[in-house]
Design a protein around this motif. Structure first.
Motif, PDB file in Angstrom:
ATOM      1  N   GLU A  31      -3.617  48.228 -16.733  1.00  0.00           N
ATOM      2  CA  GLU A  31      -3.994  49.438 -16.010  1.00  0.00           C
ATOM      3  C   GLU A  31      -4.837  49.094 -14.781  1.00  0.00           C
ATOM      4  O   GLU A  31      -4.663  49.680 -13.715  1.00  0.00           O
ATOM      5  N   ILE A  34      -2.577  47.635 -12.034  1.00  0.00           N
ATOM      6  CA  ILE A  34      -1.815  48.693 -11.365  1.00  0.00           C
ATOM      7  C   ILE A  34      -2.737  49.508 -10.461  1.00  0.00           C
ATOM      8  O   ILE A  34      -2.385  49.818  -9.319  1.00  0.00           O
ATOM      9  N   ASP A  35      -3.922  49.866 -10.947  1.00  0.00           N
ATOM     10  CA  ASP A  35      -4.866  50.644 -10.139  1.00  0.00           C
ATOM     11  C   ASP A  35      -5.325  49.874  -8.903  1.00  0.00           C
ATOM     12  O   ASP A  35      -5.524  50.464  -7.844  1.00  0.00           O
ATOM     13  N   LEU A  38      -2.023  49.972  -6.537  1.00  0.00           N
ATOM     14  CA  LEU A  38      -1.509  51.271  -6.104  1.00  0.00           C
ATOM     15  C   LEU A  38      -2.568  52.358  -5.990  1.00  0.00           C
ATOM     16  O   LEU A  38      -2.256  53.460  -5.547  1.00  0.00           O
ATOM     17  N   SER A  41      -4.513  57.039 -10.241  1.00  0.00           N
ATOM     18  CA  SER A  41      -3.623  58.193 -10.242  1.00  0.00           C
ATOM     19  C   SER A  41      -4.316  59.390  -9.604  1.00  0.00           C
ATOM     20  O   SER A  41      -5.539  59.514  -9.637  1.00  0.00           O
ATOM     21  N   ARG A  85       1.577  57.426  -6.414  1.00  0.00           N
ATOM     22  CA  ARG A  85       0.190  56.991  -6.414  1.00  0.00           C
ATOM     23  C   ARG A  85      -0.309  57.023  -4.973  1.00  0.00           C
ATOM     24  O   ARG A  85       0.498  57.072  -4.040  1.00  0.00           O
ATOM     25  N   LEU A  90       5.099  54.024  -8.716  1.00  0.00           N
ATOM     26  CA  LEU A  90       5.253  53.348 -10.001  1.00  0.00           C
ATOM     27  C   LEU A  90       6.590  53.798 -10.574  1.00  0.00           C
ATOM     28  O   LEU A  90       6.784  54.980 -10.849  1.00  0.00           O
ATOM     29  N   HIS A  92       9.159  53.875 -13.522  1.00  0.00           N
ATOM     30  CA  HIS A  92       9.156  53.741 -14.980  1.00  0.00           C
ATOM     31  C   HIS A  92      10.590  53.553 -15.482  1.00  0.00           C
ATOM     32  O   HIS A  92      11.472  54.341 -15.160  1.00  0.00           O
ATOM     33  N   ALA A 101       7.088  49.264 -16.224  1.00  0.00           N
ATOM     34  CA  ALA A 101       6.678  49.873 -14.964  1.00  0.00           C
ATOM     35  C   ALA A 101       6.755  48.837 -13.856  1.00  0.00           C
ATOM     36  O   ALA A 101       6.266  47.717 -14.003  1.00  0.00           O
ATOM     37  N   TRP A 102       7.385  49.218 -12.735  1.00  0.00           N
ATOM     38  CA  TRP A 102       7.482  48.371 -11.557  1.00  0.00           C
ATOM     39  C   TRP A 102       6.570  48.962 -10.499  1.00  0.00           C
ATOM     40  O   TRP A 102       6.774  50.084 -10.056  1.00  0.00           O
ATOM     41  N   SER A 103       5.570  48.222 -10.085  1.00  0.00           N
ATOM     42  CA  SER A 103       4.596  48.681  -9.107  1.00  0.00           C
ATOM     43  C   SER A 103       5.057  48.288  -7.714  1.00  0.00           C
ATOM     44  O   SER A 103       5.261  47.104  -7.441  1.00  0.00           O
TER      45      SER A 103
END
Length: 161
Positions: A31, A34-35, A38, A41, A85, A90, A92, A101-103
């Motif tokens: 997480e 990803i944060d 991107l 959220s 984002r 992202l 899914h 998940a592809w960022s």
């Protein structure tokens, strides 16, 4: 000492080039990665203002060779959905019981629309069919392009999808 730098470089390289993560179970490290890439959220009020940040389910038609290991191997239909984002999207995917998940940061994202709709980034691509679900996602794709242009400081949307 050299071994430590090699591991650190290898970990950075893996996340920077092609960031496909298994998000079936909650993991703070994933997480956080990803944060960092991107942005966090969108909050509740921003989600209402944007009238939603997620796409409808789309049928995956074609992928690059790098995605073959992430597709369902049985004759199942592969589906994907996209989450917006602040600094990227992202994507899914589902493979059996696993959620992937592809960022994709906005600065790496390229979108093409022909008889199929394609997302290209990081040397890979996903193609989605333009069927009945595409008509429902048309406003979503326009919203995605406007957020990308806003993030990249472009003042206009050069075309409508």
């Amino acid at each position: 000492m050299f071994n430590f730098y090699f591991i650190l470089l290898n970990k950075f390289y893996t996340f920077e080039v092609f960031m496909m993560l298994d998000i079936t179970y909650r993991n703070r490290d994933k997480e956080e990665a990803i944060d960092n890439l991107l942005g966090k959220s969108f909050g509740f009020w921003k989600r209402l203002q944007l009238k939603g940040i997620g796409s409808q389910r789309m049928v995956l038609v074609k992928t690059s060779p790098g995605f073959n290991k992430y597709k369902n191997t049985i004759s199942d239909i592969n589906y994907l959905s996209i989450e917006l984002r602040p600094q990227g999207i992202l994507v899914h995917l589902n493979k059996g019981l696993r959620n992937l998940a592809w960022s994709i940061p906005y600065y790496q994202l390229s979108v093409f629309k022909t008889n199929i709709f394609s997302l290209h980034a990081q040397g890979e691509f996903l193609s989605v069919s333009c069927d009945k679900n595409y008509r429902g996602n048309k406003t979503f794709f326009n919203k995605m392009e406007s957020l990308k242009n806003e993030y990249l400081n472009q003042t206009y949307l050069p075309y409508q999808i």
